[in-house]
Scaffold this motif. Structure first.
Motif, PDB file in Angstrom:
ATOM      1  N   VAL A   1       4.041   3.886  -7.138  1.00  0.00           N
ATOM      2  CA  VAL A   1       4.417   2.734  -7.955  1.00  0.00           C
ATOM      3  C   VAL A   1       3.131   2.081  -8.454  1.00  0.00           C
ATOM      4  CG1 VAL A   1       5.542   0.468  -7.940  1.00  0.00           C
ATOM      5  CG2 VAL A   1       6.504   2.372  -6.621  1.00  0.00           C
ATOM      6  N   PRO A   2       3.028   1.745  -9.736  1.00  0.00           N
ATOM      7  CA  PRO A   2       1.815   1.065 -10.218  1.00  0.00           C
ATOM      8  C   PRO A   2       1.549  -0.203  -9.411  1.00  0.00           C
ATOM      9  CG  PRO A   2       3.165   1.769 -12.071  1.00  0.00           C
ATOM     10  CD  PRO A   2       3.970   2.028 -10.832  1.00  0.00           C
ATOM     11  N   ALA A   3       0.288  -0.428  -9.068  1.00  0.00           N
ATOM     12  CA  ALA A   3      -0.059  -1.545  -8.188  1.00  0.00           C
ATOM     13  C   ALA A   3       0.333  -2.891  -8.783  1.00  0.00           C
ATOM     14  CB  ALA A   3      -1.561  -1.522  -7.901  1.00  0.00           C
TER      15      ALA A   3
ATOM     16  N   ALA B   1       0.825  -1.207   0.000  1.00  0.00           N
ATOM     17  CA  ALA B   1       0.000   0.000   0.000  1.00  0.00           C
ATOM     18  C   ALA B   1       0.862   1.261   0.000  1.00  0.00           C
ATOM     19  CB  ALA B   1      -0.926  -0.005   1.212  1.00  0.00           C
ATOM     20  N   SER B   2       1.957   1.255   0.747  1.00  0.00           N
ATOM     21  CA  SER B   2       2.837   2.431   0.800  1.00  0.00           C
ATOM     22  C   SER B   2       3.467   2.707  -0.563  1.00  0.00           C
ATOM     23  CB  SER B   2       3.932   2.211   1.850  1.00  0.00           C
ATOM     24  OG  SER B   2       3.377   2.046   3.138  1.00  0.00           O
ATOM     25  N   LEU B   3       3.900   1.643  -1.229  1.00  0.00           N
ATOM     26  CA  LEU B   3       4.496   1.811  -2.559  1.00  0.00           C
ATOM     27  C   LEU B   3       3.479   2.382  -3.538  1.00  0.00           C
ATOM     28  CD1 LEU B   3       6.565  -1.501  -2.849  1.00  0.00           C
ATOM     29  CD2 LEU B   3       7.475   0.819  -2.646  1.00  0.00           C
ATOM     30  N   VAL B   4       2.256   1.900  -3.451  1.00  0.00           N
ATOM     31  CA  VAL B   4       1.216   2.326  -4.397  1.00  0.00           C
ATOM     32  C   VAL B   4       0.718   3.730  -4.084  1.00  0.00           C
ATOM     33  CG1 VAL B   4      -1.121   1.848  -5.218  1.00  0.00           C
ATOM     34  CG2 VAL B   4       0.499  -0.028  -4.918  1.00  0.00           C
ATOM     35  N   LEU B   5       0.450   3.999  -2.803  1.00  0.00           N
ATOM     36  CA  LEU B   5      -0.221   5.240  -2.434  1.00  0.00           C
ATOM     37  C   LEU B   5       0.725   6.428  -2.286  1.00  0.00           C
ATOM     38  CD1 LEU B   5      -2.648   3.750   0.236  1.00  0.00           C
ATOM     39  CD2 LEU B   5      -3.200   4.384  -2.116  1.00  0.00           C
TER      40      LEU B   5
END
Length: 276
Positions: free
Chosen positions: A82-84, A74-78
């Motif tokens: 970073v694309p999920a 979630a941290s990478l995406v939000l």
């Protein structure tokens, strides 16, 4: 009876992973990292059970490991944007490599422990958590906020709430659910962790989420169908069919069934509008 018992045993971890996937995607975060959460949960559970001799401590460790992987995803995406899909695939490959490295670093083909859960614990646990997930998601203010994050996050912001924080907490909780699936996969039965023991079950759970139309109960029900397909493979192998058909082809049957099932539901219901 052996087929039914195998189906229910295989359904427990797959059903929990599907529940976690449905919860994550209803919040608006693609749950492509289910394989990583299963691996993390299974490895952490067995490792802690080996050290402590307690299956319950192993279960807590597995849930925590799954939650941490969910938090990272979630941290990478939000926040890192970073694309999920990229984040999910990267975590899947990363956890597979990490758990393989840790096993080989100790010179072991697998970890095993005598601290296990009986096979009977899985089914009531999945049913209870499925009911709890549906209740929270559909009948509580918190569930309304989670669903709003997956459909119209701007409405959440207009209400003075932070959709990123809600998604972060939801995906972490979904990771704990999936990590618990990894716990059952490892500790409900043989009590061991082996290299790549999830064998693509995370991807199958994601297919169950889509087949179940992003409804937790539907996802768990679809996971039961896939578990039956997986159990059928074992039944056919025990019946001697592996002598006439290549074993690799038999192992592919559940995944072929998942692809065919996804083709049948195409266009019947759209994913959450803000899923990404």
């Amino acid at each position: 009876m052996d087929f039914l018992a195998a189906t229910l045993r295989l359904w427990a971890p797959l059903g929990l992973a599907a529940l976690g996937g449905a919860l994550s995607e209803r919040a608006g975060v693609i749950a492509l990292g289910l394989e990583a959460k299963l691996l993390a949960g299974a490895y952490a559970a067995v490792s802690v059970a080996v050290l402590s001799g307690s299956a319950w401590l192993g279960a807590l460790a597995g849930m925590l490991a799954g939650a941490l992987v969910g938090l990272l995803h979630a941290s990478l995406v939000l926040f890192a944007r970073v694309p999920a899909v990229l984040s999910g695939v990267g975590l899947n490959l990363g956890l597979l490599g990490l758990t393989t490295f840790l096993l080989r670093a100790h010179g072991e083909a697998g970890l095993s422990t005598q601290a296990r859960f009986p096979a009977e614990v899985g089914i009531p646990l999945v049913i209870a958590l499925a009911g709890l997930t549906v209740f929270v998601l559909l009948k509580t203010p918190l569930g309304l906020r989670v669903r709003a994050c997956g459909e119209k996050p701007e409405a959440v912001r207009s209400a003075g709430l932070n959709p990123e924080k809600i998604r972060l907490g939801t995906v972490s909780a979904a990771g704990a659910l999936t990590g618990l699936g990894g716990v059952l996969l490892a500790l409900m039965g043989l009590g061991e962790f082996t290299e790549n023991m999830t064998s693509g079950r995370g991807y199958m759970a994601l297919a169950a989420v889509i087949l179940g139309r992003w409804n937790p109960l539907g996802a768990a029900g679809a996971a039961l169908l896939f578990a039956a397909g997986d159990a059928l493979v074992g039944t056919l192998q025990n019946a001697g069919l592996a002598r006439t058909l290549p074993p690799d082809l038999l192992q592919l049957l559940p995944y072929i069934a998942a692809l065919l099932a996804l083709g049948l539901v195409k266009g019947q219901k759209k994913a959450p509008a803000a899923l990404g």
